[in-house]
Design a protein around this motif. Structure first.
Motif, PDB file in Angstrom:
ATOM      1  N   TRP A 214      23.018  42.803  -6.956  1.00 13.61           N
ATOM      2  CA  TRP A 214      22.315  41.910  -6.043  1.00 13.61           C
ATOM      3  C   TRP A 214      23.043  41.774  -4.712  1.00 13.61           C
ATOM      4  CZ3 TRP A 214      18.551  42.213  -9.102  1.00 13.61           C
ATOM      5  CH2 TRP A 214      18.711  42.079 -10.479  1.00 13.61           C
ATOM      6  N   THR A 233      26.692  40.281  -8.627  1.00 13.34           N
ATOM      7  CA  THR A 233      26.391  40.339  -7.194  1.00 13.34           C
ATOM      8  C   THR A 233      27.284  41.373  -6.509  1.00 13.34           C
ATOM      9  OG1 THR A 233      25.616  38.058  -7.120  1.00 13.34           O
ATOM     10  CG2 THR A 233      26.386  38.990  -5.052  1.00 13.34           C
ATOM     11  N   VAL A 239      25.483  34.031  -3.161  1.00 16.78           N
ATOM     12  CA  VAL A 239      24.626  33.357  -4.122  1.00 16.78           C
ATOM     13  C   VAL A 239      24.411  31.926  -3.649  1.00 16.78           C
ATOM     14  CG1 VAL A 239      24.329  32.607  -6.513  1.00 16.78           C
ATOM     15  CG2 VAL A 239      25.504  34.773  -6.012  1.00 16.78           C
ATOM     16  N   VAL A 262      32.517  37.716  -3.244  1.00 14.33           N
ATOM     17  CA  VAL A 262      31.224  37.040  -3.366  1.00 14.33           C
ATOM     18  C   VAL A 262      31.359  35.597  -2.873  1.00 14.33           C
ATOM     19  CG1 VAL A 262      29.525  36.161  -5.031  1.00 14.33           C
ATOM     20  CG2 VAL A 262      30.420  38.490  -5.259  1.00 14.33           C
TER      21      VAL A 262
END
Length: 327
Positions: A214, A233, A239, A262
């Protein structure tokens, strides 16, 4: 007198009813609103059923959203006849909310009803849609672009997820939806999702790091789902976390954050500053296809709210519930 849903708690227990209320019982505020529409959100359902510690003082009128017409104002920004929206600010928790035909509010909490939307459409968006837009703005703020890859949306058949899917698709992103309701596959594809994944894939303990997939994500679930989303991710992805439908815990490791860079961005819609609220509503006016609102939402009357609350908590309600408080 006006009609409203009232939550009471005393020696007789916790109870919720649709009743007649006297205007003299309204709390303090510098703007009085004749409410036209409200909504039924997850938080409202918790308050109505008593299944979550949402209400902080009693008696309480629930309803974290409302739109309507100003009837009286001593606030410099609002005059009689103005159309306005309210989302959050503890309304329905510590201050009487929108599931009634009248509300008295702090004018600083209000934003004007955008000209692109009718009152019904504004509530079809509501706090859920405005929160979804805050998540999209967070993805943009951290530089996520359509060409970077897929965006995952969890709880996609709910209010936040439905609007996030529709907005992200219109902006050119490739959206993968997560839901526990296989019957909603066609609904989610109609909003633009290219694939639907079973929420069970994310709902159990996973590895500290999984295969990168992602470029970004919008999560409304929390707990193991959020941990697994972060673990899968891509490098320097983001996120946006805005919900806890699966739990308040986060059984994760620091691996995605220190090995892949991330970013986990918390999204709060309740106390969000006015400037960001206005920007979110402005962007909704340009980036949400209003024709999708008929698919995303359904309208009910005030008398329908109590039985619907339990169904919403059980995951039996798709998208947004708009409440016409005058029927």
């Amino acid at each position: 007198m006006f009609k409203g849903i009232l939550i009471e708690k005393d020696e007789a227990g916790y109870r919720t009813s649709l009743t007649d209320l006297d205007e003299g019982r309204l709390p303090d505020g510098d703007v009085t609103v004749r409410v036209s529409h409200s909504t039924l959100n997850y938080k409202d359902a918790l308050a109505i059923t008593g299944k979550g510690p949402v209400v902080r003082s009693f008696p309480m009128v629930p309803g974290i959203d409302l739109t309507g017409t100003v009837e009286h104002s001593t606030h410099p920004d609002y005059e009689v006849g103005d159309m306005m929206i309210l989302n959050g600010w503890g309304v329905g928790e510590t201050h009487w909310g929108g599931l009634a035909q009248k509300a008295r509010l702090n004018g600083n909490w209000l934003v004007p009803l955008p000209g692109q939307f009718t009152p019904q459409q504004a509530m079809a968006i509501g706090t859920a849609g405005y929160t979804a837009m805050l998540c999209v703005l967070a993805l943009e703020r951290y530089g996520v672009k359509p060409e970077h890859g897929e965006i995952l949306v969890t709880g996609a058949a709910g209010g936040v997820g439905s609007v996030a899917t529709a907005v992200l698709t219109r902006l050119g992103f490739t959206v993968v939806a997560v839901s526990g309701r296989p019957a909603e596959t066609e609904y989610l594809k109609s909003l633009g999702a290219v694939e639907m994944l079973d929420r069970a894939t994310f709902a159990t303990p996973g590895k500290p790091l999984g295969k990168e997939r992602w470029a970004g994500a919008v999560d409304v679930v929390g707990s193991h789902t959020l941990a697994n989303v972060c673990a899968t991710t891509k490098y320097r992805g983001i996120v946006a976390a805005c919900g806890l439908a699966g739990g308040m815990d986060l059984p994760a490791t620091v691996a995605p954050f220190i090995l892949r860079g991330v970013t986990l961005a918390g999204i709060d819609s309740v106390m969000c500053p006015r400037r960001e609220r206005l920007e979110a509503w402005r962007r909704l006016g340009s980036d949400l296809d209003v024709s999708k609102l008929a698919t995303i939402s359904k309208e009910v009357g005030l008398t329908d709210v109590l039985p619907l609350a339990s169904k919403l908590l059980n995951g039996e309600v798709r998208g947004r519930v708009v409440v016409d408080v005058n029927r």
